[in-house]
Enzyme design. Structure first.
Site, PDB file in Angstrom:
ATOM      1  N   GLU A   1      23.254  49.887 -14.214  1.00  0.00           N
ATOM      2  CA  GLU A   1      23.272  49.148 -15.481  1.00  0.00           C
ATOM      3  C   GLU A   1      24.292  48.016 -15.389  1.00  0.00           C
ATOM      4  O   GLU A   1      25.422  48.243 -14.985  1.00  0.00           O
ATOM      5  CB  GLU A   1      23.596  50.119 -16.633  1.00  0.00           C
ATOM      6  CG  GLU A   1      23.980  49.479 -17.941  1.00  0.00           C
ATOM      7  CD  GLU A   1      22.938  48.511 -18.522  1.00  0.00           C
ATOM      8  OE1 GLU A   1      21.740  48.838 -18.529  1.00  0.00           O
ATOM      9  OE2 GLU A   1      23.354  47.418 -18.954  1.00  0.00           O
TER      10      GLU A   1
ATOM     11  N   ALA B   1      13.228  53.265 -34.582  1.00  0.00           N
ATOM     12  CA  ALA B   1      12.449  54.422 -35.031  1.00  0.00           C
ATOM     13  C   ALA B   1      11.432  54.796 -33.955  1.00  0.00           C
ATOM     14  O   ALA B   1      10.904  53.921 -33.259  1.00  0.00           O
ATOM     15  CB  ALA B   1      11.746  54.090 -36.345  1.00  0.00           C
TER      16      ALA B   1
ATOM     17  N   ARG C   1      20.596  52.945 -32.382  1.00  0.00           N
ATOM     18  CA  ARG C   1      20.377  52.852 -30.933  1.00  0.00           C
ATOM     19  C   ARG C   1      21.591  53.297 -30.145  1.00  0.00           C
ATOM     20  O   ARG C   1      21.473  54.027 -29.157  1.00  0.00           O
ATOM     21  CB  ARG C   1      20.126  51.398 -30.524  1.00  0.00           C
ATOM     22  CG  ARG C   1      18.806  50.878 -30.854  1.00  0.00           C
ATOM     23  CD  ARG C   1      18.830  49.386 -30.608  1.00  0.00           C
ATOM     24  NE  ARG C   1      17.593  48.821 -31.021  1.00  0.00           N
ATOM     25  CZ  ARG C   1      16.588  48.545 -30.199  1.00  0.00           C
ATOM     26  NH1 ARG C   1      16.698  48.705 -28.916  1.00  0.00           N
ATOM     27  NH2 ARG C   1      15.468  48.064 -30.658  1.00  0.00           N
TER      28      ARG C   1
ATOM     29  N   ARG D   1      19.314  41.280 -38.313  1.00  0.00           N
ATOM     30  CA  ARG D   1      19.364  42.730 -38.551  1.00  0.00           C
ATOM     31  C   ARG D   1      20.729  43.137 -39.077  1.00  0.00           C
ATOM     32  O   ARG D   1      21.745  42.553 -38.676  1.00  0.00           O
ATOM     33  CB  ARG D   1      19.138  43.478 -37.233  1.00  0.00           C
ATOM     34  CG  ARG D   1      17.810  43.188 -36.607  1.00  0.00           C
ATOM     35  CD  ARG D   1      17.524  44.167 -35.507  1.00  0.00           C
ATOM     36  NE  ARG D   1      17.990  43.705 -34.211  1.00  0.00           N
ATOM     37  CZ  ARG D   1      17.788  44.354 -33.079  1.00  0.00           C
ATOM     38  NH1 ARG D   1      17.164  45.511 -33.094  1.00  0.00           N
ATOM     39  NH2 ARG D   1      18.226  43.887 -31.941  1.00  0.00           N
TER      40      ARG D   1
ATOM     41  N   TYR E   1      14.601  50.983 -43.317  1.00  0.00           N
ATOM     42  CA  TYR E   1      14.421  52.441 -43.316  1.00  0.00           C
ATOM     43  C   TYR E   1      15.773  53.111 -43.090  1.00  0.00           C
ATOM     44  O   TYR E   1      16.679  52.507 -42.510  1.00  0.00           O
ATOM     45  CB  TYR E   1      13.402  52.892 -42.259  1.00  0.00           C
ATOM     46  CG  TYR E   1      13.638  52.406 -40.845  1.00  0.00           C
ATOM     47  CD1 TYR E   1      14.516  53.043 -39.984  1.00  0.00           C
ATOM     48  CD2 TYR E   1      12.949  51.302 -40.364  1.00  0.00           C
ATOM     49  CE1 TYR E   1      14.706  52.599 -38.685  1.00  0.00           C
ATOM     50  CE2 TYR E   1      13.137  50.828 -39.061  1.00  0.00           C
ATOM     51  CZ  TYR E   1      14.016  51.490 -38.235  1.00  0.00           C
ATOM     52  OH  TYR E   1      14.219  51.038 -36.949  1.00  0.00           O
TER      53      TYR E   1
ATOM     54  N   ALA F   1       9.611  50.595 -27.743  1.00  0.00           N
ATOM     55  CA  ALA F   1      10.295  51.648 -26.989  1.00  0.00           C
ATOM     56  C   ALA F   1       9.384  52.872 -26.843  1.00  0.00           C
ATOM     57  O   ALA F   1       9.403  53.553 -25.814  1.00  0.00           O
ATOM     58  CB  ALA F   1      11.600  52.028 -27.684  1.00  0.00           C
TER      59      ALA F   1
HETATM   60  P1  FAD Z   1      16.150  47.377 -22.817  1.00  0.00           P
HETATM   61  O1  FAD Z   1      16.487  48.158 -24.017  1.00  0.00           O
HETATM   62  O2  FAD Z   1      16.154  45.891 -22.940  1.00  0.00           O
HETATM   63  O3  FAD Z   1      17.164  47.803 -21.678  1.00  0.00           O
HETATM   64  C1  FAD Z   1      17.243  47.097 -20.463  1.00  0.00           C
HETATM   65  C2  FAD Z   1      18.579  47.419 -19.796  1.00  0.00           C
HETATM   66  O4  FAD Z   1      18.598  46.810 -18.512  1.00  0.00           O
HETATM   67  C3  FAD Z   1      19.760  46.859 -20.569  1.00  0.00           C
HETATM   68  O5  FAD Z   1      20.715  47.879 -20.746  1.00  0.00           O
HETATM   69  C4  FAD Z   1      20.260  45.727 -19.691  1.00  0.00           C
HETATM   70  O6  FAD Z   1      21.659  45.536 -19.796  1.00  0.00           O
HETATM   71  C5  FAD Z   1      19.857  46.206 -18.304  1.00  0.00           C
HETATM   72  N1  FAD Z   1      19.662  45.125 -17.319  1.00  0.00           N
HETATM   73  C6  FAD Z   1      19.002  43.959 -17.506  1.00  0.00           C
HETATM   74  N2  FAD Z   1      19.023  43.220 -16.383  1.00  0.00           N
HETATM   75  C7  FAD Z   1      19.711  43.948 -15.455  1.00  0.00           C
HETATM   76  C8  FAD Z   1      20.066  43.711 -14.080  1.00  0.00           C
HETATM   77  N3  FAD Z   1      19.711  42.587 -13.441  1.00  0.00           N
HETATM   78  N4  FAD Z   1      20.781  44.673 -13.437  1.00  0.00           N
HETATM   79  C9  FAD Z   1      21.140  45.836 -14.071  1.00  0.00           C
HETATM   80  N5  FAD Z   1      20.847  46.091 -15.363  1.00  0.00           N
HETATM   81  C10 FAD Z   1      20.116  45.166 -16.053  1.00  0.00           C
HETATM   82  N6  FAD Z   1      10.730  49.846 -30.520  1.00  0.00           N
HETATM   83  C11 FAD Z   1      10.387  51.027 -31.089  1.00  0.00           C
HETATM   84  O7  FAD Z   1       9.761  51.874 -30.432  1.00  0.00           O
HETATM   85  N7  FAD Z   1      10.723  51.298 -32.387  1.00  0.00           N
HETATM   86  C12 FAD Z   1      11.399  50.407 -33.174  1.00  0.00           C
HETATM   87  O8  FAD Z   1      11.716  50.701 -34.331  1.00  0.00           O
HETATM   88  C13 FAD Z   1      11.755  49.140 -32.599  1.00  0.00           C
HETATM   89  N8  FAD Z   1      12.401  48.211 -33.335  1.00  0.00           N
HETATM   90  C14 FAD Z   1      12.725  47.012 -32.771  1.00  0.00           C
HETATM   91  C15 FAD Z   1      13.347  46.043 -33.556  1.00  0.00           C
HETATM   92  C16 FAD Z   1      13.689  44.805 -33.010  1.00  0.00           C
HETATM   93  C17 FAD Z   1      14.311  43.753 -33.895  1.00  0.00           C
HETATM   94  C18 FAD Z   1      13.421  44.559 -31.625  1.00  0.00           C
HETATM   95  C19 FAD Z   1      13.785  43.242 -30.996  1.00  0.00           C
HETATM   96  C20 FAD Z   1      12.782  45.516 -30.845  1.00  0.00           C
HETATM   97  C21 FAD Z   1      12.429  46.749 -31.411  1.00  0.00           C
HETATM   98  N9  FAD Z   1      11.779  47.732 -30.655  1.00  0.00           N
HETATM   99  C22 FAD Z   1      11.406  48.906 -31.237  1.00  0.00           C
HETATM  100  C23 FAD Z   1      11.468  47.511 -29.238  1.00  0.00           C
HETATM  101  C24 FAD Z   1      12.536  48.185 -28.360  1.00  0.00           C
HETATM  102  O9  FAD Z   1      13.803  47.689 -28.722  1.00  0.00           O
HETATM  103  C25 FAD Z   1      12.299  47.912 -26.887  1.00  0.00           C
HETATM  104  O10 FAD Z   1      10.959  48.129 -26.563  1.00  0.00           O
HETATM  105  C26 FAD Z   1      13.174  48.839 -26.036  1.00  0.00           C
HETATM  106  O11 FAD Z   1      14.541  48.630 -26.319  1.00  0.00           O
HETATM  107  C27 FAD Z   1      12.915  48.584 -24.567  1.00  0.00           C
HETATM  108  O12 FAD Z   1      13.735  49.445 -23.822  1.00  0.00           O
HETATM  109  P2  FAD Z   1      13.976  49.161 -22.287  1.00  0.00           P
HETATM  110  O13 FAD Z   1      14.881  50.248 -21.829  1.00  0.00           O
HETATM  111  O14 FAD Z   1      12.680  48.935 -21.595  1.00  0.00           O
HETATM  112  O15 FAD Z   1      14.726  47.756 -22.243  1.00  0.00           O
END
Ligand code: FAD
Length: 450
Positions: free
Chosen positions: A41, A54, A130, A211, A244, A339
């Site tokens: 990370e 959520a 989160r 937000r 919510y 997510a």
């Molecule tokens: P991320 O959460 O983006 O995590 C990626 C990680 O990789 C980060 O920790 C980052 O630091 C790390 N990283 C990046 N590049 C590198 C690198 N080169 N080397 C090492 N580490 C790196 N989804 C839902 O299911 N329910 C909801 O209610 C919801 N609400 C949302 C509201 C908003 C306003 C937004 C914008 C999104 C929402 N989502 C929701 C979508 C959800 O936030 C994302 O789909 C989810 O966070 C994706 O998770 P992830 O682990 O794939 O990516």
């Protein structure tokens, strides 16, 4: 705790790039299958912004399949159903309100016209902070698994069947395979597809989000007891507001989304925003919406919403490198399911690594073939569904932002969108994840024999 790994039963080593929700859930799942896992990370820790998120009941069931400890972590992080319910009706609902009109009802100070209500079932959605969920997940992962301050720069596939990861601090690590869970701006995706491939960069959706977390007592004053305790969308021309309860109902997570006709020029997707922008965007809306907007801080982050709608990734894996979560299919958040899709990915990958382990136990020399077959199967099982969400989420927001909400003569036309929103929501909520697991196993077994 997921299974500790002894040297004897080490079979496959997986490097997960990115310790977001998907990277950590996947790590727990792979550890449970006795896979040797490292999570790299880039951040120095897991204190994300204190926004809410959520999960659908279906995503929670997928977590249960991956490892029941993930559900325990979710609940211990203060997740609560996003509707309060009571003995007569404990279910969660999505509720869309007319956020625009100022219709009043005598003796109902918080009255707003209800447009549509969709039953999501018991605990249909569970909302949490989160940062608290990530912290709870970290607690169920052995400490030596996660390395922070590791920003991936490049990945090389080596001829001896390993991948080499090179980090910004100059350090080098090796693994049998790498899974990019590094989010919307994924470095692994650009390495997989090529830096100049259009899908290597996400596109601007022309929506911005603001937000905040509002203490419950303030939210009750703004919205009334009922609305503050239950998930609601307030829709109107070119904007919407959703809220919510989270954190054991101590806070209400509120997010305001505004259409933006301009291009987003900044390289960063988060800029400094002002409450004044929100007040202008929601000028003339219903008093309840104004009350909530008043509770946003004067200065706050303005999040440009990007996604992979315009140029979806043509494949999720190549050789020993694979993508999952937002790295593969970043979506705008209008179904609240980005997510959740990544959790489904994690269930699919966990299932595949169980199969890979079996193959290797029978024939250790088949490791490379087994891994590539697993990733090809993942692409076949997951790509169309996850990319559908990206499209559908844009469509949902178009419905919420219809200009027709501002014209009384067109209200009925605007309201015809809800039947379609119901179908789209059901496709997310009632996904046959057991069928996906069966398809995954069958697809892998058919191909690994070839
Ligand atoms: P991320 O959460 O983006 O995590 C990626 C990680 O990789 C980060 O920790 C980052 O630091 C790390 N990283 C990046 N590049 C590198 C690198 N080169 N080397 C090492 N580490 C790196 N989804 C839902 O299911 N329910 C909801 O209610 C919801 N609400 C949302 C509201 C908003 C306003 C937004 C914008 C999104 C929402 N989502 C929701 C979508 C959800 O936030 C994302 O789909 C989810 O966070 C994706 O998770 P992830 O682990 O794939 O990516």
């Amino acid at each position: 705790m997921p299974g500790q790994i002894s040297e004897d039963n080490e079979t496959v080593s997986v490097a997960i790039v990115g310790g977001g929700i998907v990277g950590l859930v996947l790590a727990v799942g792979l550890l449970r299958q006795n896979i040797k896992v490292k999570v790299y990370e880039q951040a120095k820790g897991f204190r994300e912004i204190g926004a809410g998120i959520a999960f659908t009941a279906n995503a929670v069931k997928c977590m249960e399949q991956i490892d029941p400890e993930i559900v325990t972590a979710l609940r211990s992080s203060g997740a609560v159903p996003t509707s309060k319910g009571d003995e007569t009706d404990p279910n969660d609902y999505l509720r869309w309100l007319d956020g625009y009109s100022k219709m009043q009802k005598k003796d109902e100070p918080y009255y707003q016209r209800m447009l549509y209500r969709l039953d999501a079932g018991y605990k249909g959605f569970e909302g949490c902070r989160r940062d608290q969920f990530l912290e709870s997940l970290v607690k169920i992962i052995p400490p030596n698994v996660i390395e922070c301050r590791k920003r991936l720069e490049t990945v090389e596939e080596m001829c001896e069947g390993k991948v080499r990861l090179i980090f910004a601090d100059g350090s080098v690590e090796e693994a049998d395979t790498v899974i990019g869970c590094d989010g919307i701006k994924s470095r692994v995706r650009s390495l997989l597809l090529g830096e100049n491939h259009p899908a290597s960069q996400p596109g601007y959706t022309h929506k911005v989000a603001y937000r905040t977390l509002i203490p419950m007592e303030d939210a009750i004053k703004a919205l009334g007891e009922y609305k503050a305790n239950n998930q609601h969308y307030h829709v109107g021309p070119n904007a919407h507001l959703i809220h919510y309860p989270v954190a054991n109902r101590k806070f209400v997570n509120a997010a305001a989304f505004i259409s933006d006709p301009e291009e987003w020029e900044d390289e960063k997707t988060v800029a400094v925003g002002e409450k004044a922008d929100l007040i202008a965007a929601f000028a003339g809306w219903s008093p309840c919406v104004h009350n909530v907007i008043d509770l946003f801080p004067e200065k706050l982050d303005k999040w440009a919403i990007f996604d992979l709608w315009q140029y979806p990734a043509p494949y999720y894996s190549k050789g020993r490198i694979c993508l999952a979560g937002d790295a593969a299919h970043a979506s705008s958040p209008h179904h609240g399911a980005g997510a959740c899709m990544g959790i489904e990915d994690s269930l699919c990958l966990t299932t595949l690594f169980k199969e890979v382990n079996r193959t290797i136990q029978e024939d250790p020399a088949a490791k490379g073939h087994a891994l590539m077959t697993a990733f090809e199967t993942f692409d076949a099982v997951r790509r169309t569904r996850s990319q559908w969400l990206v499209n559908s989420s844009r469509r949902a927001c178009d419905f919420y932002h219809q200009p027709e909400w501002a014209e009384k003569d067109k209200w009925v036309k605007a309201q015809t969108c809800f039947e379609e929103l119901k179908d789209r929501s059901h496709k997310i909520w009632y996904f046959d994840y057991e069928g996906m697991v069966d398809d995954t196993v069958q697809g892998y077994r058919e191909n690994v024999l070839l």
